[in-house]
Design a protein around this motif. Structure first.
Motif, PDB file in Angstrom:
ATOM      1  N   LEU A  20       0.829  -1.211   0.000  1.00  0.00           N
ATOM      2  CA  LEU A  20       0.000   0.000   0.000  1.00  0.00           C
ATOM      3  C   LEU A  20       0.859   1.255   0.000  1.00  0.00           C
ATOM      4  O   LEU A  20       0.578   2.213  -0.735  1.00  0.00           O
ATOM      5  CB  LEU A  20      -0.922   0.005   1.219  1.00  0.00           C
ATOM      6  N   ALA A  21       1.885   1.263   0.824  1.00  0.00           N
ATOM      7  CA  ALA A  21       2.752   2.438   0.891  1.00  0.00           C
ATOM      8  C   ALA A  21       3.389   2.718  -0.466  1.00  0.00           C
ATOM      9  O   ALA A  21       3.381   3.856  -0.949  1.00  0.00           O
ATOM     10  CB  ALA A  21       3.828   2.243   1.957  1.00  0.00           C
ATOM     11  N   ARG A  22       3.910   1.699  -1.090  1.00  0.00           N
ATOM     12  CA  ARG A  22       4.591   1.906  -2.372  1.00  0.00           C
ATOM     13  C   ARG A  22       3.623   2.283  -3.490  1.00  0.00           C
ATOM     14  O   ARG A  22       3.994   3.002  -4.423  1.00  0.00           O
ATOM     15  CB  ARG A  22       5.373   0.651  -2.740  1.00  0.00           C
ATOM     16  N   GLU A  23       2.380   1.807  -3.409  1.00  0.00           N
ATOM     17  CA  GLU A  23       1.408   2.112  -4.459  1.00  0.00           C
ATOM     18  C   GLU A  23       0.779   3.490  -4.298  1.00  0.00           C
ATOM     19  O   GLU A  23       0.403   4.115  -5.295  1.00  0.00           O
ATOM     20  CB  GLU A  23       0.326   1.038  -4.502  1.00  0.00           C
ATOM     21  N   TYR A  24       0.663   3.979  -3.066  1.00  0.00           N
ATOM     22  CA  TYR A  24      -0.057   5.225  -2.826  1.00  0.00           C
ATOM     23  C   TYR A  24       0.826   6.393  -2.389  1.00  0.00           C
ATOM     24  O   TYR A  24       0.495   7.544  -2.652  1.00  0.00           O
ATOM     25  CB  TYR A  24      -1.168   5.005  -1.797  1.00  0.00           C
ATOM     26  N   HIS A  25       1.916   6.119  -1.705  1.00  0.00           N
ATOM     27  CA  HIS A  25       2.812   7.182  -1.267  1.00  0.00           C
ATOM     28  C   HIS A  25       3.704   7.644  -2.417  1.00  0.00           C
ATOM     29  O   HIS A  25       3.987   6.878  -3.340  1.00  0.00           O
ATOM     30  CB  HIS A  25       3.770   6.669  -0.175  1.00  0.00           C
ATOM     31  N   SER A  26       4.222   8.857  -2.290  1.00  0.00           N
ATOM     32  CA  SER A  26       5.331   9.282  -3.137  1.00  0.00           C
ATOM     33  C   SER A  26       6.588   8.544  -2.666  1.00  0.00           C
ATOM     34  O   SER A  26       6.628   8.007  -1.549  1.00  0.00           O
ATOM     35  CB  SER A  26       5.543  10.787  -2.992  1.00  0.00           C
ATOM     36  N   ALA A  31       9.924   6.450   1.767  1.00  0.00           N
ATOM     37  CA  ALA A  31      11.221   6.431   2.449  1.00  0.00           C
ATOM     38  C   ALA A  31      11.081   6.934   3.883  1.00  0.00           C
ATOM     39  O   ALA A  31      11.701   6.377   4.803  1.00  0.00           O
ATOM     40  CB  ALA A  31      12.225   7.279   1.681  1.00  0.00           C
ATOM     41  N   HIS A  32      10.270   7.965   4.093  1.00  0.00           N
ATOM     42  CA  HIS A  32      10.021   8.468   5.449  1.00  0.00           C
ATOM     43  C   HIS A  32       9.407   7.379   6.320  1.00  0.00           C
ATOM     44  O   HIS A  32       9.799   7.189   7.478  1.00  0.00           O
ATOM     45  CB  HIS A  32       9.108   9.691   5.386  1.00  0.00           C
ATOM     46  N   ALA A  33       8.446   6.652   5.775  1.00  0.00           N
ATOM     47  CA  ALA A  33       7.791   5.589   6.539  1.00  0.00           C
ATOM     48  C   ALA A  33       8.788   4.506   6.935  1.00  0.00           C
ATOM     49  O   ALA A  33       8.786   4.030   8.084  1.00  0.00           O
ATOM     50  CB  ALA A  33       6.645   4.994   5.723  1.00  0.00           C
ATOM     51  N   LEU A  34       9.641   4.115   6.011  1.00  0.00           N
ATOM     52  CA  LEU A  34      10.612   3.061   6.304  1.00  0.00           C
ATOM     53  C   LEU A  34      11.694   3.542   7.259  1.00  0.00           C
ATOM     54  O   LEU A  34      12.125   2.790   8.147  1.00  0.00           O
ATOM     55  CB  LEU A  34      11.216   2.532   5.004  1.00  0.00           C
ATOM     56  N   ARG A  35      12.133   4.779   7.101  1.00  0.00           N
ATOM     57  CA  ARG A  35      13.077   5.326   8.088  1.00  0.00           C
ATOM     58  C   ARG A  35      12.433   5.371   9.458  1.00  0.00           C
ATOM     59  O   ARG A  35      13.076   5.037  10.479  1.00  0.00           O
ATOM     60  CB  ARG A  35      13.529   6.746   7.691  1.00  0.00           C
ATOM     61  N   ARG A 157      16.143  11.084   2.054  1.00  0.00           N
ATOM     62  CA  ARG A 157      15.059  11.997   2.415  1.00  0.00           C
ATOM     63  C   ARG A 157      14.405  12.640   1.194  1.00  0.00           C
ATOM     64  O   ARG A 157      13.215  12.933   1.211  1.00  0.00           O
ATOM     65  CB  ARG A 157      15.590  13.080   3.366  1.00  0.00           C
ATOM     66  N   GLY A 158      15.160  12.847   0.140  1.00  0.00           N
ATOM     67  CA  GLY A 158      14.581  13.407  -1.071  1.00  0.00           C
ATOM     68  C   GLY A 158      13.849  14.712  -0.801  1.00  0.00           C
ATOM     69  O   GLY A 158      14.371  15.598  -0.115  1.00  0.00           O
ATOM     70  N   ALA A 159      12.635  14.819  -1.317  1.00  0.00           N
ATOM     71  CA  ALA A 159      11.853  16.055  -1.204  1.00  0.00           C
ATOM     72  C   ALA A 159      10.935  16.051   0.011  1.00  0.00           C
ATOM     73  O   ALA A 159       9.950  16.789   0.037  1.00  0.00           O
ATOM     74  CB  ALA A 159      11.036  16.259  -2.475  1.00  0.00           C
ATOM     75  N   LEU A 160      11.263  15.252   1.028  1.00  0.00           N
ATOM     76  CA  LEU A 160      10.351  15.124   2.161  1.00  0.00           C
ATOM     77  C   LEU A 160      10.015  16.466   2.803  1.00  0.00           C
ATOM     78  O   LEU A 160       8.847  16.744   3.099  1.00  0.00           O
ATOM     79  CB  LEU A 160      10.937  14.191   3.228  1.00  0.00           C
ATOM     80  N   ALA A 161      11.002  17.302   3.060  1.00  0.00           N
ATOM     81  CA  ALA A 161      10.752  18.554   3.785  1.00  0.00           C
ATOM     82  C   ALA A 161       9.709  19.404   3.076  1.00  0.00           C
ATOM     83  O   ALA A 161       8.721  19.832   3.686  1.00  0.00           O
ATOM     84  CB  ALA A 161      12.053  19.328   3.975  1.00  0.00           C
ATOM     85  N   ALA A 162       9.893  19.626   1.797  1.00  0.00           N
ATOM     86  CA  ALA A 162       8.948  20.450   1.044  1.00  0.00           C
ATOM     87  C   ALA A 162       7.601  19.753   0.898  1.00  0.00           C
ATOM     88  O   ALA A 162       6.537  20.359   1.088  1.00  0.00           O
ATOM     89  CB  ALA A 162       9.522  20.786  -0.326  1.00  0.00           C
ATOM     90  N   GLU A 163       7.636  18.470   0.580  1.00  0.00           N
ATOM     91  CA  GLU A 163       6.403  17.727   0.318  1.00  0.00           C
ATOM     92  C   GLU A 163       5.547  17.571   1.576  1.00  0.00           C
ATOM     93  O   GLU A 163       4.344  17.864   1.564  1.00  0.00           O
ATOM     94  CB  GLU A 163       6.765  16.357  -0.256  1.00  0.00           C
TER      95      GLU A 163
END
Length: 200
Positions: A20-26, A31-35, A157-163
């Motif tokens: 579900l996370a991979r299909e619906y999350h960016s 990556a935030h969820a797994l961290r 982390r990628g674009a986590l802060a902005a997103e």
């Protein structure tokens, strides 16, 4: 401590949560969820938290922000409650008993509490502590630096802060009575940008 020391639960519920996370999350939110899961497991070791339900913790961590995505966003309840109910539905399909399904909801909701008593809810405490690190930069030196770098390399982390900042601001504007409003008022956007993990 290494990522390899923290086994992923090999269960229907765990696999379903990650799907579900991979299909619906960016990618940044996945990556935030797994961290968050890895930080939570690491804090269990650092803080001496025992008796952890590792499958429950994994499912809750992986799904804790799924209520922010369009498909599961609920206009009447907070994103953490919406995500918790996704977890309830998933674990019902995996055959979990009612009480344990409700624990998924509890843990996901409590990740947005200012603090959680580990004596009352070990998994809720661990997820709240983990997400506080990943979002707000709380306790940045509590975990071994080599482990932190390994996790950030494996799940950037990628674009986590902005997103995520934009997401929480949107949630707060539409649902001002929810925890998102408290997060925004507490400076979560600024904390995301200033998080020391952004510089590792």
């Amino acid at each position: 401590m290494r990522i390899a020391d923290i086994p992923v639960p090999e269960t229907v519920a765990a696999r379903g949560a990650l799907t579900l996370a991979r299909e619906y999350h960016s990618p940044a939110l996945t990556a935030h969820a797994l961290r968050s899961w890895l930080w939570a497991e690491a804090f269990a070791r650092v803080d001496g938290i025992t008796g952890v339900d590792h499958e429950l913790l994994y499912v809750s961590a992986v799904l804790h922000d799924i209520g922010t995505v369009t498909e599961f966003d609920n206009h009447t309840i907070s994103y953490e409650h919406a995500g918790g109910h996704v977890g309830v539905a998933l674990t019902a399909g995996a055959g979990w008993a009612f009480e344990r399904r409700q624990r998924v909801l509890d843990v996901i909701v409590r990740h947005n509490w200012p603090s959680v008593d580990p004596e009352r809810d070990a998994e809720g405490y661990l997820l709240e502590t983990a997400t506080a690190l990943d979002i707000s930069g709380a306790r940045p030196d509590a975990l071994p630096e080599e482990f932190v770098v390994e996790v950030l390399t494996a799940h950037p982390r990628g674009a986590l802060a902005a997103e995520f900042g934009a997401c929480v601001v949107d949630q707060a504007a539409r649902k001002p009575e929810t925890a998102a409003r408290r997060l925004v008022d507490g400076g979560v956007v600024q904390k995301l940008a200033a998080n020391p993990l952004e510089r590792l």
